[in-house]
Design a protein around this motif. Structure first.
Motif, mmCIF file in Angstrom:
data_model
loop_
_atom_site.group_PDB
_atom_site.id
_atom_site.type_symbol
_atom_site.label_atom_id
_atom_site.label_comp_id
_atom_site.label_asym_id
_atom_site.label_seq_id
_atom_site.Cartn_x
_atom_site.Cartn_y
_atom_site.Cartn_z
ATOM 1 N N TYR A 138 0.928 -1.217 0.267
ATOM 2 C CA TYR A 138 -0.007 0.073 -0.257
ATOM 3 C C TYR A 138 0.835 1.571 0.045
ATOM 4 O O TYR A 138 1.813 1.373 0.824
ATOM 5 C CB TYR A 138 -1.001 0.050 1.157
ATOM 6 C CG TYR A 138 -2.267 -0.592 0.958
ATOM 7 C CD1 TYR A 138 -3.412 0.093 0.893
ATOM 8 C CD2 TYR A 138 -2.531 -2.092 0.803
ATOM 9 C CE1 TYR A 138 -4.601 -0.641 0.599
ATOM 10 C CE2 TYR A 138 -3.549 -2.622 0.640
ATOM 11 C CZ TYR A 138 -4.640 -1.885 0.679
ATOM 12 O OH TYR A 138 -5.575 -2.456 0.537
ATOM 13 N N GLU A 139 0.419 2.220 -0.719
ATOM 14 C CA GLU A 139 1.226 3.620 -0.693
ATOM 15 C C GLU A 139 -0.110 4.739 -0.911
ATOM 16 O O GLU A 139 -1.144 4.386 -1.711
ATOM 17 C CB GLU A 139 1.938 3.684 -2.047
ATOM 18 C CG GLU A 139 3.210 2.699 -2.220
ATOM 19 C CD GLU A 139 3.918 3.030 -3.285
ATOM 20 O OE1 GLU A 139 4.835 4.102 -3.447
ATOM 21 O OE2 GLU A 139 3.757 1.982 -4.408
ATOM 22 N N SER A 140 -0.318 5.566 -0.373
ATOM 23 C CA SER A 140 -1.090 6.379 -0.022
ATOM 24 C C SER A 140 -0.733 7.920 0.098
ATOM 25 O O SER A 140 0.499 8.224 0.677
ATOM 26 C CB SER A 140 -2.002 6.075 1.301
ATOM 27 O OG SER A 140 -3.154 7.006 1.396
ATOM 28 N N ASP A 141 -1.488 8.820 -0.487
ATOM 29 C CA ASP A 141 -1.267 10.185 -0.410
ATOM 30 C C ASP A 141 -1.758 10.637 1.067
ATOM 31 O O ASP A 141 -3.013 10.530 1.257
ATOM 32 C CB ASP A 141 -2.147 10.686 -1.333
ATOM 33 C CG ASP A 141 -1.975 12.475 -1.425
ATOM 34 O OD1 ASP A 141 -1.179 13.024 -0.528
ATOM 35 O OD2 ASP A 141 -2.509 13.151 -2.316
ATOM 36 N N ARG A 142 -0.849 11.138 1.709
ATOM 37 C CA ARG A 142 -1.481 11.206 3.209
ATOM 38 C C ARG A 142 -2.151 12.561 3.268
ATOM 39 O O ARG A 142 -2.936 12.854 4.316
ATOM 40 C CB ARG A 142 -0.166 11.410 4.130
ATOM 41 C CG ARG A 142 0.696 10.066 3.985
ATOM 42 C CD ARG A 142 1.767 10.248 5.284
ATOM 43 N NE ARG A 142 1.275 10.433 6.468
ATOM 44 C CZ ARG A 142 0.905 9.213 7.274
ATOM 45 N NH1 ARG A 142 1.064 8.089 6.655
ATOM 46 N NH2 ARG A 142 0.301 9.436 8.288
ATOM 47 N N GLU A 143 -2.434 13.509 2.312
ATOM 48 C CA GLU A 143 -3.202 14.381 2.312
ATOM 49 C C GLU A 143 -4.578 14.244 1.968
ATOM 50 O O GLU A 143 -5.567 14.812 2.409
ATOM 51 C CB GLU A 143 -2.721 15.700 1.400
ATOM 52 C CG GLU A 143 -1.333 15.990 1.171
ATOM 53 C CD GLU A 143 -1.286 16.819 2.723
ATOM 54 O OE1 GLU A 143 -2.100 17.675 2.882
ATOM 55 O OE2 GLU A 143 -0.051 16.741 3.012
ATOM 56 N N ALA A 144 -5.006 12.767 1.352
ATOM 57 C CA ALA A 144 -6.118 12.483 1.272
ATOM 58 C C ALA A 144 -6.664 11.791 2.466
ATOM 59 O O ALA A 144 -5.952 11.423 3.540
ATOM 60 C CB ALA A 144 -6.089 11.405 0.117
ATOM 61 N N ALA A 145 -8.149 11.641 2.682
ATOM 62 C CA ALA A 145 -8.504 11.097 3.795
ATOM 63 C C ALA A 145 -8.502 9.577 4.007
ATOM 64 O O ALA A 145 -8.587 9.144 2.733
ATOM 65 C CB ALA A 145 -10.214 11.491 4.252
ATOM 66 N N PRO A 146 -8.051 8.971 4.933
ATOM 67 C CA PRO A 146 -8.002 7.762 4.777
ATOM 68 C C PRO A 146 -9.247 6.750 4.635
ATOM 69 O O PRO A 146 -10.170 7.452 5.191
ATOM 70 C CB PRO A 146 -7.230 7.128 6.088
ATOM 71 C CG PRO A 146 -7.672 8.367 7.061
ATOM 72 C CD PRO A 146 -7.702 9.319 6.274
ATOM 73 N N SER A 147 -9.190 5.671 3.886
ATOM 74 C CA SER A 147 -10.398 4.881 3.934
ATOM 75 C C SER A 147 -10.140 3.339 4.516
ATOM 76 O O SER A 147 -8.868 2.979 4.638
ATOM 77 C CB SER A 147 -10.916 4.904 2.444
ATOM 78 O OG SER A 147 -9.895 4.422 1.766
ATOM 79 N N ILE A 148 -11.021 2.665 4.742
ATOM 80 C CA ILE A 148 -10.698 1.270 5.372
ATOM 81 C C ILE A 148 -10.878 0.238 4.337
ATOM 82 O O ILE A 148 -11.871 -0.018 3.411
ATOM 83 C CB ILE A 148 -11.712 1.031 6.434
ATOM 84 C CG1 ILE A 148 -11.938 2.293 7.490
ATOM 85 C CG2 ILE A 148 -11.726 -0.297 7.353
ATOM 86 C CD1 ILE A 148 -10.612 2.481 8.304
ATOM 87 N N ASN A 149 -10.025 -0.514 4.380
ATOM 88 C CA ASN A 149 -9.826 -1.833 3.508
ATOM 89 C C ASN A 149 -9.633 -2.949 4.263
ATOM 90 O O ASN A 149 -9.462 -2.859 5.452
ATOM 91 C CB ASN A 149 -8.528 -1.610 2.411
ATOM 92 C CG ASN A 149 -8.576 -0.737 1.327
ATOM 93 O OD1 ASN A 149 -8.012 -0.637 0.361
ATOM 94 N ND2 ASN A 149 -9.821 0.133 1.416
#
Length: 387
Positions: A162-173
């Motif tokens: 997983y790689e995520s843009d930390r500026e975006a709101a996290p979502s649950i997977n």
């Protein structure tokens, strides 16, 4: 094993006429000579000492005469390598089974049915919007890229990262394995996760706030990335495990008698959960080499020395049993081979010690049980244990 048979094999061994399987058996017995069960208890102290000396002499001679094979031979004694081994410590004795050389009984119903293969890398990824992706049939590369999230998969080992843009709101997977499945993933913070069969992990696409929290079912092994400012928290039905950065295994299958957390390195704090709330008064700190266990009704957390090899053997490709009853053995087999188990007659009280490769077809595993005088048959995807 009968004392007479044991002594006959020992005699063949000393005259260089023992088969490879018989030699492996005697070497395994060498490690068990302080036990007080089976054929050993039928022998006097002097007989045991004499037999042990004969086997030890043979081992030393073989290692000396064939130094080229020394490393391999030493490894075989530790791992009982090419053979899958089970020991019945109550009444039957020690049994060794070489799956590459021993053929299953052709009269068994297994041959008339589909061959039951061991589990493999397969899982289902459920995204925040409810859509699902079957991870077992995806090729290497990017499998999700949307809304600041990138999920990639390596086809060699099924690892998902997983790689995520930390500026975006996290979502649950959620990633869940079926019976007969296993999977690996790397969370956005670098934490590595291994899922055993019939297990799941629910996690955010990236961690925000003061802690990193995930929820799991089944059995999961963690290598947590260190972050002193943001503790990593694992929640099961009955416990909460808090760590800063460490390696540990959690077994929380609902069909097991208790939930167990086993610490390999670092430090963890285990607390009891009741209806989702942490019972701060029921908490313990684990040191490496310890395990914490509890049930939904326990008022305390029990701390005991852990068999670290057994705790993570599933992750390393084999089963390890240490005086496990037949039901404990078959629960693990049931999950990994995706089979049901049915018992007919009185359930055996024998206990098993040993290792079995998780790469074996179920026919090989059942052959081990048959050699241990456990009667088995296969009906579709149901294993019938008859006593």
């Amino acid at each position: 094993m009968d004392k007479k048979i044991f002594l006959e094999i020992l005699n063949k061994y000393n005259h260089g006429k023992a088969s490879e399987q018989e030699i492996e058996m005697l070497h395994a017995y060498y490690d068990l000579f302080d036990a007080e069960e089976n054929v050993l208890e039928q022998m006097t102290a002097s007989q045991k000492d004499n037999a042990k000396q004969q086997i030890a002499t043979g081992i030393a001679a073989q290692m000396y005469l064939t130094p080229v094979k020394k490393a391999t031979f030493s490894l075989n004694r530790k791992w009982l390598a090419a053979a899958a081994m089970l020991v019945l410590v109550c009444s039957v004795g020690i049994l060794l089974f070489n799956n590459e050389k021993t053929k299953p009984n052709p009269n068994k119903s297994q041959t008339a049915a589909v061959v039951i293969k061991p589990g493999h890398n397969q899982a289902v990824l459920t995204l925040a919007d409810g859509s699902t992706i079957g991870l077992n049939d995806k090729e290497q590369g990017v499998i999700v890229q949307a809304a600041g999230l990138k999920v990639t998969k390596r086809n060699a080992d099924g690892l998902v990262k997983y790689e995520s843009d930390r500026e975006a709101a996290p979502s649950i997977n959620t990633i869940a394995t079926p019976r007969g499945g296993q999977y690996q993933l790397v969370l956005e913070d670098g934490t590595k996760v291994w899922l055993n069969a019939a297990s799941s992990i629910k996690f955010p696409t990236h961690f925000a706030g003061s802690q990193r929290m995930v929820d799991i079912t089944g059995e999961v092994y963690f290598e947590v990335a260190k972050n002193k400012k943001m503790p990593f928290i694992v929640r099961t039905q009955n416990q909460q495990i808090e760590v800063l950065g460490t390696h540990f295994n959690v077994n929380s299958y609902t069909d097991e008698a208790k939930e167990t957390t086993t610490l390999l390195e670092g430090s963890v704090k285990v607390a009891k959960l009741r209806n989702g709330a942490v019972q701060a008064s029921v908490a313990k700190i684990l040191s490496p080499g310890q395990e914490a266990s509890l049930t939904s009704t326990d008022k305390v957390i029990n701390i005991n020395p852990a068999d670290l090899e057994a705790a993570v053997s599933w992750k390393n490709g084999y089963f390890k049993f240490d005086k496990a009853d037949i039901q404990t053995v078959m629960r693990q087999i049931s999950r990994w081979y995706n089979v049901d188990v049915k018992y007919q007659g009185e359930i055996s009280a024998d206990l098993f010690v040993g290792k079995i490769k998780r790469t074996e077809d179920i026919a090989g595993v059942l052959r081990i049980l048959e050699l241990s005088k456990i009667n088995t048959s296969v009906k579709g995807r149901t294993i019938v244990i008859t006593n």
